[in-house]
Design an enzyme around this catalytic site. Structure first.
Site, PDB file in Angstrom:
ATOM      1  CB  SER A   1      -8.844  -1.670   4.408  1.00  0.00           C
ATOM      2  OG  SER A   1      -9.359  -2.874   3.907  1.00  0.00           O
TER       3      SER A   1
ATOM      4  NE  ARG B   1      -3.881  -2.155   0.196  1.00  0.00           N
ATOM      5  CZ  ARG B   1      -3.646  -3.338  -0.401  1.00  0.00           C
ATOM      6  NH1 ARG B   1      -2.590  -3.522  -1.177  1.00  0.00           N
ATOM      7  NH2 ARG B   1      -4.491  -4.331  -0.249  1.00  0.00           N
TER       8      ARG B   1
ATOM      9  CD  GLU C   1      -5.457   0.029   2.713  1.00  0.00           C
ATOM     10  OE1 GLU C   1      -5.188  -0.961   3.403  1.00  0.00           O
ATOM     11  OE2 GLU C   1      -6.083  -0.042   1.635  1.00  0.00           O
TER      12      GLU C   1
HETATM   13  C1  LIG Z   1     -15.706  -0.479  -1.141  1.00  0.00           C
HETATM   14  C2  LIG Z   1     -14.222  -0.260  -1.272  1.00  0.00           C
HETATM   15  C3  LIG Z   1     -13.388  -1.354  -1.436  1.00  0.00           C
HETATM   16  C4  LIG Z   1     -12.009  -1.173  -1.560  1.00  0.00           C
HETATM   17  N1  LIG Z   1     -11.213  -2.269  -1.704  1.00  0.00           N
HETATM   18  C5  LIG Z   1      -9.887  -2.104  -1.846  1.00  0.00           C
HETATM   19  C6  LIG Z   1      -9.024  -3.247  -2.005  1.00  0.00           C
HETATM   20  O1  LIG Z   1      -9.453  -4.385  -2.053  1.00  0.00           O
HETATM   21  N2  LIG Z   1      -7.689  -3.024  -2.130  1.00  0.00           N
HETATM   22  C7  LIG Z   1      -7.159  -1.764  -2.111  1.00  0.00           C
HETATM   23  O2  LIG Z   1      -5.938  -1.633  -2.247  1.00  0.00           O
HETATM   24  N3  LIG Z   1      -7.944  -0.668  -1.948  1.00  0.00           N
HETATM   25  C8  LIG Z   1      -9.291  -0.802  -1.821  1.00  0.00           C
HETATM   26  N4  LIG Z   1     -10.073   0.297  -1.652  1.00  0.00           N
HETATM   27  C9  LIG Z   1      -9.461   1.615  -1.551  1.00  0.00           C
HETATM   28  C10 LIG Z   1      -9.364   2.402  -2.870  1.00  0.00           C
HETATM   29  O3  LIG Z   1     -10.407   2.037  -3.746  1.00  0.00           O
HETATM   30  C11 LIG Z   1      -8.032   2.217  -3.590  1.00  0.00           C
HETATM   31  O4  LIG Z   1      -6.949   2.593  -2.794  1.00  0.00           O
HETATM   32  C12 LIG Z   1      -8.013   3.031  -4.898  1.00  0.00           C
HETATM   33  O5  LIG Z   1      -6.994   2.539  -5.690  1.00  0.00           O
HETATM   34  C13 LIG Z   1      -7.819   4.531  -4.669  1.00  0.00           C
HETATM   35  O6  LIG Z   1      -8.009   5.189  -5.913  1.00  0.00           O
HETATM   36  P1  LIG Z   1      -8.687   6.637  -5.980  1.00  0.00           P
HETATM   37  O7  LIG Z   1      -8.606   7.103  -7.398  1.00  0.00           O
HETATM   38  O8  LIG Z   1     -10.010   6.640  -5.391  1.00  0.00           O
HETATM   39  O9  LIG Z   1      -7.657   7.489  -5.105  1.00  0.00           O
HETATM   40  P2  LIG Z   1      -7.997   8.634  -4.044  1.00  0.00           P
HETATM   41  O10 LIG Z   1      -8.737   8.045  -2.902  1.00  0.00           O
HETATM   42  O11 LIG Z   1      -8.583   9.804  -4.724  1.00  0.00           O
HETATM   43  O12 LIG Z   1      -6.518   9.002  -3.563  1.00  0.00           O
HETATM   44  C14 LIG Z   1      -5.766   8.097  -2.786  1.00  0.00           C
HETATM   45  C15 LIG Z   1      -4.346   8.668  -2.629  1.00  0.00           C
HETATM   46  O13 LIG Z   1      -3.714   8.660  -3.899  1.00  0.00           O
HETATM   47  C16 LIG Z   1      -3.263   9.962  -4.254  1.00  0.00           C
HETATM   48  N5  LIG Z   1      -3.475  10.112  -5.704  1.00  0.00           N
HETATM   49  C17 LIG Z   1      -4.635   9.935  -6.387  1.00  0.00           C
HETATM   50  N6  LIG Z   1      -4.429  10.144  -7.697  1.00  0.00           N
HETATM   51  C18 LIG Z   1      -3.102  10.461  -7.844  1.00  0.00           C
HETATM   52  C19 LIG Z   1      -2.286  10.817  -8.956  1.00  0.00           C
HETATM   53  N7  LIG Z   1      -2.755  10.859 -10.215  1.00  0.00           N
HETATM   54  N8  LIG Z   1      -0.965  11.099  -8.720  1.00  0.00           N
HETATM   55  C20 LIG Z   1      -0.452  11.058  -7.461  1.00  0.00           C
HETATM   56  N9  LIG Z   1      -1.187  10.734  -6.373  1.00  0.00           N
HETATM   57  C21 LIG Z   1      -2.503  10.450  -6.565  1.00  0.00           C
HETATM   58  C22 LIG Z   1      -4.118  10.928  -3.422  1.00  0.00           C
HETATM   59  O14 LIG Z   1      -3.415  12.133  -3.165  1.00  0.00           O
HETATM   60  C23 LIG Z   1      -4.314  10.108  -2.137  1.00  0.00           C
HETATM   61  O15 LIG Z   1      -3.201  10.248  -1.286  1.00  0.00           O
HETATM   62  C24 LIG Z   1     -11.460   0.138  -1.525  1.00  0.00           C
HETATM   63  C25 LIG Z   1     -12.303   1.242  -1.379  1.00  0.00           C
HETATM   64  C26 LIG Z   1     -13.679   1.046  -1.267  1.00  0.00           C
HETATM   65  C27 LIG Z   1     -14.574   2.250  -1.108  1.00  0.00           C
END
Ligand SMILES: Cc1cc2nc3c(=O)[nH]c(=O)nc-3n(C[C@H](O)[C@H](O)[C@H](O)COP(=O)(O)OP(=O)(O)OC[C@H]3O[C@@H](n4cnc5c(N)ncnc54)[C@H](O)[C@@H]3O)c2cc1C
Length: 310
Positions: free
Chosen positions: A223, A173, A293
């Site tokens: 998580s 992560r 996380e």
């Molecule tokens: C129901 C549910 C289930 C999930 N299951 C999982 C799972 O099984 N495994 C898992 O790993 N995660 C899981 N997640 C968490 C999440 O979906 C992942 O971490 C996802 O990849 C985050 O992507 P996001 O675009 O929403 O990022 P955001 O939440 O918008 O950002 C997350 C972080 O990434 C940074 N970021 C975003 N875009 C960029 C970019 N272009 N450049 C630099 N930094 C950036 C942001 O600044 C922030 O620090 C889950 C979430 C939910 C709601």
């Protein structure tokens, strides 16, 4: 001319003032972004980044907001969301070129139609490619990092670099994008040639497991804590009596103790109070320090979380 008007002149994308971030997070929580920008292309992004630097404005980047908790007071400066305008992807044999704003789910669905797999573990992980790579999203045994060949990143001077796989310093992560102020623009990913039917089977199985285990009926951010090296965060939280604990409308799910859900009107303060209480119970019961996380964005005063000894 007002700052917001100056920014509107720099980009054909969306520029909003005091935009509620609860509209851009899966938790449906969070105060406003002072200035919210969805740039329309890399040139626009570069102009906005350079403007922020010249005007001493803080820059925060988000993807689909599925792994973040935004403070109730919101975020000062410019919040940049890489959205649909950064959503294109193409395939060349088993190599995919993807822009950072592309939806991970849409991308793996389309890959499947091209008989390309390798990311089946990611079915059900919401968010954009940029967020997935920044967070090194995955399961306990599979991580998106293993597929990343290289990607382009922009620093806060607007300069673009090509990062090879190792430059991301991926870990559980973790990627260096979390610590260095870098914006991922795109990535090149190695896929595996696979029969669509085989991918569909894996997809169905993975989604079933998620529906069985995760509380998907309410807004959440996945998580809350990382798994400690030798056990599962959900297990130690459950064994420490955390299921059902709540502050306001934020509650630790009865279905999975590592998920906090928003029953309707939860605030970021409610979630943080719950995180503090849960972390403290596990520390007392198990002598374990759980690390977050989810990413906290904005100003969280008096957070008071226990730090893990390095
Ligand atoms: C129901 C549910 C289930 C999930 N299951 C999982 C799972 O099984 N495994 C898992 O790993 N995660 C899981 N997640 C968490 C999440 O979906 C992942 O971490 C996802 O990849 C985050 O992507 P996001 O675009 O929403 O990022 P955001 O939440 O918008 O950002 C997350 C972080 O990434 C940074 N970021 C975003 N875009 C960029 C970019 N272009 N450049 C630099 N930094 C950036 C942001 O600044 C922030 O620090 C889950 C979430 C939910 C709601």
């Amino acid at each position: 001319m007002k700052t917001i008007e100056k920014i509107r002149n720099l980009t054909k994308g969306t520029v909003l003032f005091e935009e509620p971030l609860s509209k851009h997070t899966s938790f449906k929580i969070g105060g406003p972004a002072e200035i919210f920008v969805e740039p329309s292309c890399v040139d626009d992004l570069e102009k906005v980044i350079k403007f922020a630097k010249q005007n001493n404005l803080e820059v925060t980047v988000i993807g689909n907001g599925t792994n973040i908790l935004v403070a109730d007071e919101g975020i000062r400066g410019i919040v940049i969301k890489l959205g649909n305008k950064f959503g294109k992807f193409t395939f060349s044999q088993n190599i995919a070129f993807i822009e950072a704003g592309a939806s991970l789910q849409f991308f793996i669905e389309q890959s499947m139609r091209h008989n390309l797999g390798g990311l089946e573990f990611a079915f059900g992980i919401p968010g954009a490619i940029g967020g997935a790579i920044a967070m090194n999203a995955g399961t306990n045994s599979h991580y998106i990092s293993t597929k990343v060949l290289y990607g382009d990143v922009m620093d806060l001077n607007g300069k673009i670099y090509r990062f090879k796989h190792d430059d991301f310093h991926f870990d559980y992560r973790y990627s260096i994008l979390q610590d260095e102020r870098l914006i991922l623009l795109n990535a090149v990913i190695a896929m595996e040639e696979k029969d669509e039917k085989e991918i569909v089977k894996a997809k169905e199985m993975n989604l079933r497991v998620r529906y069985d285990k995760q509380p998907l009926d309410f807004p959440c951010a996945g998580s809350v804590f990382k798994n400690p090296p030798t056990t599962y965060a959900g297990k130690v939280l459950e064994e420490s009596g955390c299921k059902g604990l709540h502050f306001g409308d934020a509650i630790i799910s009865d279905k999975h103790a590592n998920f906090i859900v928003n029953l309707g009107n939860a605030t970021a303060d409610d979630v943080v109070n719950l995180i503090r209480e849960a972390q403290s119970r596990v520390y007392k019961n198990k002598d374990l320090v759980l690390e977050l996380e989810i990413k906290l964005l904005g100003d969280f005063k008096n957070l008071g979380l226990i730090e893990r000894k390095k």
